[in-house]
Scaffold this motif. Sequence first.
Motif, short mmCIF file in Angstrom:
data_model
loop_
_atom_site.label_atom_id
_atom_site.label_comp_id
_atom_site.label_asym_id
_atom_site.label_seq_id
_atom_site.Cartn_x
_atom_site.Cartn_y
_atom_site.Cartn_z
N PRO A 102 0.88 -1.21 0.00
CA PRO A 102 -0.06 0.03 0.15
C PRO A 102 0.82 1.21 0.02
N PHE A 103 1.88 1.10 0.68
CA PHE A 103 2.83 2.47 0.83
C PHE A 103 3.55 2.58 -0.63
N ILE A 104 3.97 1.41 -1.31
CA ILE A 104 4.46 1.49 -2.57
C ILE A 104 3.64 2.31 -3.57
N VAL A 105 2.31 1.69 -3.62
CA VAL A 105 1.37 2.46 -4.50
C VAL A 105 0.91 3.66 -4.40
N GLY A 106 0.98 3.95 -3.00
CA GLY A 106 0.66 5.49 -2.85
C GLY A 106 1.88 6.42 -3.22
N LEU A 107 3.11 5.90 -3.07
CA LEU A 107 4.25 6.85 -3.58
C LEU A 107 4.15 6.72 -5.24
N LEU A 108 3.84 5.85 -5.40
CA LEU A 108 3.82 5.70 -7.29
C LEU A 108 2.56 6.43 -7.58
N ALA A 109 1.35 6.74 -7.30
CA ALA A 109 0.44 7.45 -7.65
C ALA A 109 0.95 9.10 -7.54
N GLN A 110 1.78 9.21 -6.83
CA GLN A 110 2.49 10.53 -6.73
C GLN A 110 3.44 10.88 -7.77
N SER A 111 4.07 9.97 -8.31
CA SER A 111 5.01 10.25 -8.92
C SER A 111 5.22 9.63 -10.64
N ILE A 112 3.89 8.87 -10.93
CA ILE A 112 4.00 7.92 -12.02
C ILE A 112 3.78 8.69 -13.48
N SER A 113 4.57 8.71 -14.26
CA SER A 113 4.74 9.31 -15.59
C SER A 113 3.57 8.52 -16.69
N GLN A 114 3.28 9.31 -17.48
CA GLN A 114 2.20 8.71 -18.65
C GLN A 114 2.63 7.49 -19.16
N LYS A 115 4.01 7.57 -19.67
CA LYS A 115 4.77 6.02 -20.05
C LYS A 115 4.57 5.03 -19.02
N GLU A 116 4.82 5.20 -18.05
CA GLU A 116 4.70 4.06 -16.71
C GLU A 116 3.45 3.52 -16.48
N THR A 117 2.38 4.75 -16.63
CA THR A 117 1.08 4.16 -16.41
C THR A 117 1.04 3.29 -17.75
N GLY A 118 1.08 3.38 -18.85
CA GLY A 118 1.21 2.78 -19.95
C GLY A 118 1.57 1.42 -19.78
N GLU A 119 2.69 1.34 -19.09
CA GLU A 119 3.44 -0.05 -19.04
C GLU A 119 2.42 -0.79 -18.01
N LEU A 120 1.92 -0.28 -16.91
CA LEU A 120 1.25 -0.84 -15.92
C LEU A 120 -0.19 -1.53 -16.73
N ARG A 121 -0.69 -0.71 -17.56
CA ARG A 121 -1.98 -1.04 -18.41
C ARG A 121 -1.56 -2.27 -19.32
N LEU A 122 -0.31 -2.34 -19.95
CA LEU A 122 -0.04 -3.52 -20.61
C LEU A 122 -0.01 -4.83 -19.60
N SER A 123 0.58 -4.68 -18.53
CA SER A 123 0.56 -5.72 -17.59
C SER A 123 -0.86 -6.36 -17.11
N LEU A 124 -1.94 -5.13 -17.01
CA LEU A 124 -3.19 -5.81 -17.10
C LEU A 124 -3.67 -6.58 -18.36
N MET A 125 -3.31 -6.22 -19.70
CA MET A 125 -3.58 -7.10 -20.56
C MET A 125 -3.09 -8.58 -20.53
N ASP A 126 -2.05 -8.66 -19.63
CA ASP A 126 -1.64 -9.96 -19.68
C ASP A 126 -2.30 -10.69 -18.65
N LEU A 127 -3.06 -10.10 -17.64
CA LEU A 127 -3.97 -10.81 -16.66
C LEU A 127 -5.13 -10.97 -17.49
N ARG A 128 -5.71 -10.05 -18.06
CA ARG A 128 -6.96 -10.31 -18.94
C ARG A 128 -6.83 -11.54 -20.06
N GLU A 129 -5.70 -11.42 -20.55
CA GLU A 129 -5.37 -12.59 -21.65
C GLU A 129 -5.51 -14.06 -21.09
N ALA A 130 -4.93 -14.13 -19.66
CA ALA A 130 -4.93 -15.41 -19.01
C ALA A 130 -6.35 -15.80 -18.52
#
Length: 231
Positions: A102-130
Amino acid sequence: MISSSTVVTSVVEKLRQALATGRWRSGDMLPGQRELAEQLGISRPSLREAIIVLETLGLVRSMPGKGVVVLDEPLADGVASASAVAQATLGDYLQLRYTLEPFIVGLLAQSISQKETGELRLSLMDLREALEEADGEAGNHAYIAFHEQLFALTANPIFHSMVQQTRSALQQSAQALKVSAEHQAARLGEAEALVRAIRNKDSAGASDLMRQHILQEGRRLNVPLQIPDNA
């Protein structure tokens, strides 16, 4: 509880000695699980648990689809550490996750870039595909990779080093649960909500969603999670 902690601890020490004497060096791949289990005269489940301990100690890393690679030995580890990890319960692992993620994602929400958000969304695609392919093993790999990516995207190098400990916690959770389509769908929904909060720079919301996710994982594993009343 991890089964047969005495056997696991003994195997861990045998493998540590083999690494220390140079039987396998940094960058080498360990033999396959069946071959290595036969060499050590143990069951494959005991070997898998020993590998998890070695990962927690930072000695090896499991590479999905490839095997287990030997890492550089950390500067300070001890037999007591191996023994303690070998006796850890799923509840212990979930407490570790509840403390860190929870602490990690709280920090991440404060600093994440648009590119990094895209990388997370790609990971969601792997979960969805499985989920769409009803592939529980692929779902577990994607689940672990998604949570490791959260650590990797932080700017704090110490958190990067904690990936080894968290990987063990994630693996224990994932392997203990016979992932049904229902559970995969729940994990995906929770991950999607988390990424939305991170993308919206909602630090408090992301932290709360992660806490709720880990509590839900505990319920899915039928493992009550002991946390402070004010956590």
